[in-house]
Design a protein around this motif. Structure first.
Motif, PDB file in Angstrom:
ATOM      1  N   ASN A 285       0.845  -1.188   0.000  1.00 29.23           N
ATOM      2  CA  ASN A 285       0.000   0.000   0.000  1.00 29.23           C
ATOM      3  C   ASN A 285       0.886   1.246   0.000  1.00 29.23           C
ATOM      4  O   ASN A 285       1.807   1.367   0.809  1.00 29.23           O
ATOM      5  CB  ASN A 285      -0.914   0.020   1.230  1.00 29.23           C
ATOM      6  N   ARG A 286       0.606   2.173  -0.926  1.00 31.36           N
ATOM      7  CA  ARG A 286       1.336   3.432  -1.034  1.00 31.36           C
ATOM      8  C   ARG A 286       0.337   4.583  -1.042  1.00 31.36           C
ATOM      9  O   ARG A 286      -0.670   4.532  -1.754  1.00 31.36           O
ATOM     10  CB  ARG A 286       2.157   3.478  -2.318  1.00 31.36           C
ATOM     11  N   ASN A 287       0.641   5.606  -0.271  1.00 32.85           N
ATOM     12  CA  ASN A 287      -0.217   6.790  -0.197  1.00 32.85           C
ATOM     13  C   ASN A 287       0.596   8.045  -0.463  1.00 32.85           C
ATOM     14  O   ASN A 287       1.704   8.205   0.076  1.00 32.85           O
ATOM     15  CB  ASN A 287      -0.879   6.894   1.183  1.00 32.85           C
ATOM     16  N   LEU A 288       0.028   8.931  -1.275  1.00 35.03           N
ATOM     17  CA  LEU A 288       0.684  10.181  -1.631  1.00 35.03           C
ATOM     18  C   LEU A 288      -0.159  11.344  -1.117  1.00 35.03           C
ATOM     19  O   LEU A 288      -1.306  11.532  -1.531  1.00 35.03           O
ATOM     20  CB  LEU A 288       0.832  10.273  -3.149  1.00 35.03           C
ATOM     21  N   VAL A 289       0.392  12.095  -0.166  1.00 30.98           N
ATOM     22  CA  VAL A 289      -0.309  13.225   0.445  1.00 30.98           C
ATOM     23  C   VAL A 289       0.031  14.494  -0.329  1.00 30.98           C
ATOM     24  O   VAL A 289       1.191  14.887  -0.415  1.00 30.98           O
ATOM     25  CB  VAL A 289       0.084  13.369   1.931  1.00 30.98           C
ATOM     26  N   LEU A 290      -1.010  15.144  -0.882  1.00 30.28           N
ATOM     27  CA  LEU A 290      -0.794  16.282  -1.765  1.00 30.28           C
ATOM     28  C   LEU A 290      -0.938  17.636  -1.075  1.00 30.28           C
ATOM     29  O   LEU A 290      -0.411  18.636  -1.560  1.00 30.28           O
ATOM     30  CB  LEU A 290      -1.767  16.209  -2.953  1.00 30.28           C
ATOM     31  N   THR A 291      -1.693  17.693   0.030  1.00 27.56           N
ATOM     32  CA  THR A 291      -1.873  18.954   0.752  1.00 27.56           C
ATOM     33  C   THR A 291      -1.830  18.689   2.254  1.00 27.56           C
ATOM     34  O   THR A 291      -1.922  17.543   2.702  1.00 27.56           O
ATOM     35  CB  THR A 291      -3.219  19.620   0.398  1.00 27.56           C
ATOM     36  N   ASP A 292      -1.752  19.751   3.025  1.00 22.48           N
ATOM     37  CA  ASP A 292      -1.847  19.635   4.472  1.00 22.48           C
ATOM     38  C   ASP A 292      -3.283  19.291   4.877  1.00 22.48           C
ATOM     39  O   ASP A 292      -4.227  19.506   4.116  1.00 22.48           O
ATOM     40  CB  ASP A 292      -1.429  20.945   5.136  1.00 22.48           C
ATOM     41  N   GLY A 293      -3.436  18.766   6.099  1.00 22.60           N
ATOM     42  CA  GLY A 293      -4.765  18.504   6.640  1.00 22.60           C
ATOM     43  C   GLY A 293      -5.363  17.170   6.270  1.00 22.60           C
ATOM     44  O   GLY A 293      -6.544  16.930   6.506  1.00 22.60           O
ATOM     45  N   CYS A 294      -4.556  16.272   5.676  1.00 22.67           N
ATOM     46  CA  CYS A 294      -5.035  14.946   5.275  1.00 22.67           C
ATOM     47  C   CYS A 294      -4.561  13.888   6.269  1.00 22.67           C
ATOM     48  O   CYS A 294      -3.603  14.099   7.010  1.00 22.67           O
ATOM     49  CB  CYS A 294      -4.514  14.572   3.888  1.00 22.67           C
ATOM     50  N   GLN A 295      -5.230  12.735   6.242  1.00 23.04           N
ATOM     51  CA  GLN A 295      -4.802  11.619   7.080  1.00 23.04           C
ATOM     52  C   GLN A 295      -4.935  10.323   6.307  1.00 23.04           C
ATOM     53  O   GLN A 295      -6.002  10.008   5.776  1.00 23.04           O
ATOM     54  CB  GLN A 295      -5.636  11.533   8.358  1.00 23.04           C
ATOM     55  N   ALA A 296      -3.849   9.545   6.258  1.00 21.86           N
ATOM     56  CA  ALA A 296      -3.852   8.242   5.598  1.00 21.86           C
ATOM     57  C   ALA A 296      -3.431   7.190   6.620  1.00 21.86           C
ATOM     58  O   ALA A 296      -2.321   7.241   7.143  1.00 21.86           O
ATOM     59  CB  ALA A 296      -2.909   8.227   4.400  1.00 21.86           C
ATOM     60  N   ASP A 297      -4.334   6.255   6.902  1.00 20.46           N
ATOM     61  CA  ASP A 297      -4.014   5.141   7.791  1.00 20.46           C
ATOM     62  C   ASP A 297      -3.764   3.902   6.954  1.00 20.46           C
ATOM     63  O   ASP A 297      -4.550   3.570   6.050  1.00 20.46           O
ATOM     64  CB  ASP A 297      -5.173   4.884   8.762  1.00 20.46           C
ATOM     65  N   SER A 298      -2.680   3.200   7.252  1.00 17.97           N
ATOM     66  CA  SER A 298      -2.299   2.013   6.487  1.00 17.97           C
ATOM     67  C   SER A 298      -1.855   0.930   7.462  1.00 17.97           C
ATOM     68  O   SER A 298      -0.890   1.124   8.206  1.00 17.97           O
ATOM     69  CB  SER A 298      -1.175   2.351   5.503  1.00 17.97           C
ATOM     70  N   VAL A 299      -2.572  -0.208   7.461  1.00 20.00           N
ATOM     71  CA  VAL A 299      -2.328  -1.249   8.451  1.00 20.00           C
ATOM     72  C   VAL A 299      -2.231  -2.609   7.767  1.00 20.00           C
ATOM     73  O   VAL A 299      -3.257  -3.212   7.420  1.00 20.00           O
ATOM     74  CB  VAL A 299      -3.447  -1.290   9.511  1.00 20.00           C
ATOM     75  N   PRO A 300      -1.034  -3.131   7.530  1.00 13.86           N
ATOM     76  CA  PRO A 300      -0.899  -4.501   7.017  1.00 13.86           C
ATOM     77  C   PRO A 300      -0.856  -5.506   8.163  1.00 13.86           C
ATOM     78  O   PRO A 300      -0.215  -5.275   9.190  1.00 13.86           O
ATOM     79  CB  PRO A 300       0.427  -4.452   6.262  1.00 13.86           C
TER      80      PRO A 300
END
Length: 381
Positions: A285-300
């Motif tokens: 799983n890959r996540n790309l954050v483009l702006t401030d104020g975001c949240q990406a949770d990734s749990v393998p």
């Protein structure tokens, strides 16, 4: 000493009463904002009629809205025993099923496209979809979700021995839509199953995509692409349950986030049971954050009950733009906004090609471009 089993060993039941209403403290619900589900997880009325279904029918394929004994016989064709209240309610209370039936030995030359169009997000409803692929069949099915809806959905997929199957589920809802769905696939002996989950629209989308194996030699490729904007909650949960020897699972999900309170969740679960010797599995799983104020949770999560395997692993990463890539492009005279656009397209491009459905690939490229115009190419940050 008694073995303590993890959340990868749930006790399923078709009885709705066996499934309490989630409170948000449960492991499988801790990321989901329950108040935004409009009761789909609890006791909302699961009506019918707010979502329209349309489809094409390629030669050799049966697509039909079925009821009565035929619909009841489709409950559980994937081996699904509900582990959530909403799935149990859909199977118990929804009286019809949309059936896509591909007979044995049939090769379908064009994708079966099912268009599900929501017409009223204020009306909660339930839906059951059954995809049945006979032995040694070859087919692609696209489930395209658009419009405004509040939908609790169960999708069951039976992949016969030796079949080669692709199922693409596109969540391109209107901004007010809520979609809570469980997809369960059972893969036969030496069969090949590809599932692609593509989520852009909606206020809240949560998709559980599970796979089990009905014989040795089966393989599952599970792909995902998602793009969350301000305020959106997009959640994908995977469970590859290796229930047979010499099986394979390969999971690749990629997502981008932009805007205040954009939230994505990816949970990748793999269980290698004692019987599943000689298996191979990998999840990424890959996540790309483009702006401030975001949240990406990734749990393998990976649980192994036998040491006799070919390989097992996982990778997870969340980050901003690669400064080295940006510097390389800027040093060659490319404007910053265009450089950022190219980096994001490069991030998604290999995954888009893996979907391998030309019409969907073209649509994905256009949709990514439209999303980028909102922030990345429209202004600096």
């Amino acid at each position: 000493m008694e073995k303590v089993e993890s959340h990868l060993h749930p006790q399923g039941s078709f009885d709705v009463a066996d499934h309490p209403v989630p409170q948000g403290r449960e492991e499988i619900w801790r990321f989901t904002p329950l108040k935004r589900l409009r009761g789909l997880h609890a006791d909302a009325v699961l009506g019918a009629g707010a979502t329209r279904y349309e489809w094409n029918t390629p030669a050799g394929v049966r697509v039909a809205d079925v009821a009565g004994d035929e619909a009841r016989a489709l409950r559980g064709i994937s081996g699904l025993v509900p582990i959530s209240r909403f799935a149990a309610r859909v199977l118990a209370e929804v009286e019809t099923s949309l059936l896509v039936d591909v007979p044995a030995e049939t090769e379908v030359s064009e994708p079966v496209v099912v268009q599900l169009t929501g017409t009223d997000a204020a009306e909660t409803e339930g839906g059951h979809v059954a995809l049945r692929f006979g032995r040694h069949s070859r087919a692609t099915v696209v489930l395209n979700h658009t419009g405004s809806a509040a939908l609790a959905q169960v999708v069951e997929i039976e992949v016969g021995d030796g079949a080669e199957v692709t199922v693409v589920s596109v969540q391109d809802w209107a901004d007010d839509a809520v979609h809570l769905t469980h997809t369960q696939a059972r893969v036969g002996r030496d069969a090949s199953y590809k599932h692609a989950a593509i989520s852009f629209g909606g206020d809240l989308v949560r998709m559980d995509a599970n796979v089990t194996y009905d014989g040795p030699g089966g393989s599952a490729e599970m792909l995902g692409l998602y793009f969350a904007d301000a305020g959106q909650h997009i959640e994908h949960r995977l469970f590859a349950d290796h229930t047979a020897p010499n099986t394979k699972s390969h999971v690749v999900y990629k997502g981008a986030l932009q805007g205040h309170k954009a939230h994505t969740v990816w949970v990748g679960n793999v269980l290698i049971r004692k019987v599943a010797v000689g298996i191979e599995t990998y999840e990424e799983n890959r996540n790309l954050v483009l702006t401030d104020g975001c949240q990406a949770d990734s749990v393998p999560n990976l649980e192994i009950e036998t040491g006799e395997i070919e390989g097992a692993g996982h990778a997870s990463a969340t980050g901003r733009f690669d400064d080295n890539q940006l510097f390389y492009l800027r040093s060659r005279g490319i404007e910053e906004a265009e450089a950022r656009r190219l980096v994001v397209h490069g991030f998604f491009n290999d995954l888009i090609r893996k979907v391998d459905v030309p019409a969907i690939e073209e649509r994905l490229v256009a949709t990514v471009e439209a999303e980028l115009a909102k922030n990345v190419t429209g202004k600096h940050f």
